[in-house]
Scaffold this active site. Structure first.
Site, PDB file in Angstrom:
ATOM      1  N   GLU A   1      25.354 -11.279 -12.288  1.00 66.00           N
ATOM      2  CA  GLU A   1      24.980 -11.035 -10.895  1.00 66.00           C
ATOM      3  C   GLU A   1      25.649 -12.057  -9.970  1.00 66.00           C
ATOM      4  O   GLU A   1      26.167 -11.704  -8.910  1.00 66.00           O
ATOM      5  CB  GLU A   1      23.458 -11.129 -10.764  1.00 66.00           C
ATOM      6  CG  GLU A   1      22.942 -10.937  -9.350  1.00 66.00           C
ATOM      7  CD  GLU A   1      21.435 -11.109  -9.275  1.00 66.00           C
ATOM      8  OE1 GLU A   1      20.813 -10.321  -8.558  1.00 66.00           O
ATOM      9  OE2 GLU A   1      20.893 -12.041  -9.916  1.00 66.00           O
TER      10      GLU A   1
ATOM     11  N   SER B   1      41.530 -22.148 -15.228  1.00 66.13           N
ATOM     12  CA  SER B   1      41.637 -22.010 -16.671  1.00 66.13           C
ATOM     13  C   SER B   1      40.275 -22.084 -17.346  1.00 66.13           C
ATOM     14  O   SER B   1      39.432 -22.891 -16.971  1.00 66.13           O
ATOM     15  CB  SER B   1      42.535 -23.121 -17.228  1.00 66.13           C
ATOM     16  OG  SER B   1      42.561 -23.073 -18.635  1.00 66.13           O
TER      17      SER B   1
ATOM     18  N   ARG C   1      21.963 -12.924 -14.871  1.00 62.76           N
ATOM     19  CA  ARG C   1      22.041 -13.669 -13.611  1.00 62.76           C
ATOM     20  C   ARG C   1      23.446 -14.223 -13.385  1.00 62.76           C
ATOM     21  O   ARG C   1      23.927 -14.302 -12.267  1.00 62.76           O
ATOM     22  CB  ARG C   1      21.003 -14.791 -13.554  1.00 62.76           C
ATOM     23  CG  ARG C   1      19.594 -14.283 -13.461  1.00 62.76           C
ATOM     24  CD  ARG C   1      19.368 -13.415 -12.204  1.00 62.76           C
ATOM     25  NE  ARG C   1      18.073 -12.802 -12.210  1.00 62.76           N
ATOM     26  CZ  ARG C   1      17.848 -11.501 -12.401  1.00 62.76           C
ATOM     27  NH1 ARG C   1      18.830 -10.670 -12.605  1.00 62.76           N
ATOM     28  NH2 ARG C   1      16.619 -11.028 -12.374  1.00 62.76           N
TER      29      ARG C   1
END
Length: 148
Positions: free
Chosen positions: A92, A115, A89
């Site tokens: 995704e 960063s 996920r």
């Protein structure tokens, strides 16, 4: 499997056996649960004092404790698309929203990156009557690209 991965496996085995939470480990060494978990999973370097405490908690030998103090190879995910549903996920999320995040950061800050070294993360449960939510805050220093 390298030796640091073996130490991670020992930590995970002992964590389950002893029923210890990541928050308890973090409290023991005085760091956030997020950073401590990353360290125990092989992604951060512990000080001698921190490594000793973790070693005592998880019954590690002196060689294992030494490995906790070695700068690790960063990157815990496989080189292919992750198959674990929770990790997928995030893959995704970046796949769908990555260009949006990048565009909005560049619009607000200019040409640069966030960063992952000068960085913090906070993961909390957010109670919600429609179903509890996962609240994740990622905070990284903005690092502008330089002209030369």
């Amino acid at each position: 499997m390298n030796h640091r991965e073996e130490v991670t496996c020992k930590i995970l085995t002992e964590k389950v056996k002893k029923g210890v939470s990541w928050q308890q480990v973090a409290d023991l060494i005085g760091k956030s649960k997020e950073w401590t978990t990353a360290g125990c999973l092989g992604q951060m370097t512990f000080t001698s004092e921190q490594a000793e405490k973790i070693g005592e908690l998880f019954d590690l030998d002196e060689n294992d404790v030494a490995w906790l103090q070695v700068v690790p190879y960063k990157g815990s995910l496989p080189e292919s698309v992750p198959t674990d549903p929770l990790i997928y996920r995030f893959y995704e999320l970046v796949n769908v929203y990555g260009t949006t995040i990048k565009s909005l950061i560049h619009e607000e800050f200019g040409d640069g990156i966030m960063s992952a070294i000068d960085f913090s993360m906070d993961i909390q449960r957010e109670n919600n009557p429609a179903g509890d939510r996962v609240n994740i805050v990622l905070s990284g220093k903005f690092l502008p690209y330089k002209s030369y």
